[in-house]
Write a protein that holds these residues in place. Structure first.
Motif, PDB file in Angstrom:
ATOM      1  N   CYS A  31       0.847  -1.194   0.000  1.00 38.31           N
ATOM      2  CA  CYS A  31       0.000   0.000   0.000  1.00 38.31           C
ATOM      3  C   CYS A  31       0.879   1.239   0.000  1.00 38.31           C
ATOM      4  N   LEU A  39      -0.854  -4.482  -1.980  1.00 34.69           N
ATOM      5  CA  LEU A  39      -1.503  -3.722  -3.044  1.00 34.69           C
ATOM      6  C   LEU A  39      -2.159  -4.661  -4.052  1.00 34.69           C
ATOM      7  N   GLN A  49      -9.205  -2.321  -1.642  1.00 30.22           N
ATOM      8  CA  GLN A  49      -8.758  -1.435  -0.568  1.00 30.22           C
ATOM      9  C   GLN A  49      -7.668  -2.118   0.233  1.00 30.22           C
ATOM     10  N   CYS A  50      -6.928  -1.312   0.969  1.00 29.24           N
ATOM     11  CA  CYS A  50      -5.842  -1.833   1.798  1.00 29.24           C
ATOM     12  C   CYS A  50      -6.437  -2.515   3.029  1.00 29.24           C
ATOM     13  N   GLU A  55      -7.269   2.296   2.675  1.00 29.21           N
ATOM     14  CA  GLU A  55      -7.174   3.162   1.481  1.00 29.21           C
ATOM     15  C   GLU A  55      -7.869   2.484   0.304  1.00 29.21           C
ATOM     16  N   PHE A  57      -8.480   1.582  -3.458  1.00 28.88           N
ATOM     17  CA  PHE A  57      -7.740   1.471  -4.717  1.00 28.88           C
ATOM     18  C   PHE A  57      -8.647   1.103  -5.881  1.00 28.88           C
TER      19      PHE A  57
END
Length: 135
Positions: A31, A39, A49-50, A55, A57
């Protein structure tokens, strides 16, 4: 004055997401925000997402960029090596084809997921394609 103010705000936003550390985290397929979560899942699939920091993505736009970068790097490394090998040692065409096919394939498979991580991390660091939300 508002234009100067918006430039200052843009610079402040760029400073809170430094590009080089994000690219390094992307190279490691982590990430770009926290460096902890993965990731990618599977070979080239970007997580939505992380798992560590949350987070998002899902809106990345890596598309064909990693493939183009992989071809660029592998081509610029292998072509001079092929030229040097062909004129220095003069191996048979079958040896050249076999050795450099395996070399190109290995280098491409190694670089492709790492460069995909770099492209997604660059988009995150530069607030491109939906990564512009304050976080």
């Amino acid at each position: 004055m508002t234009q100067t103010q918006s430039l200052a705000q843009q610079q402040a936003l760029a400073d809170d997401r430094p590009t080089k550390p994000a690219l390094w985290k992307g190279w490691r397929r982590r990430c770009p925000k926290c460096g902890e979560g993965k990731l990618l899942h599977s070979y080239l699939k970007v997580n939505d997402q992380c798992a560590s920091c949350g987070e998002d993505f899902s809106h990345h736009r890596a598309d064909d960029g990693p493939a183009y970068l992989t071809i660029l790097v592998v081509g610029h490394v292998m072509a001079p090596l092929m030229h040097y090998t062909a004129f220095e040692w003069r191996p048979s065409p079958w040896v050249m084809a076999t050795v450099f096919s395996v070399g190109c394939l290995t280098a491409s498979l190694y670089l492709l997921p790492r460069l995909k991580g770099v492209v997604v991390a660059y988009q995150w660091a530069r607030r491109m394609h939906g990564f512009d939300k304050a976080s």
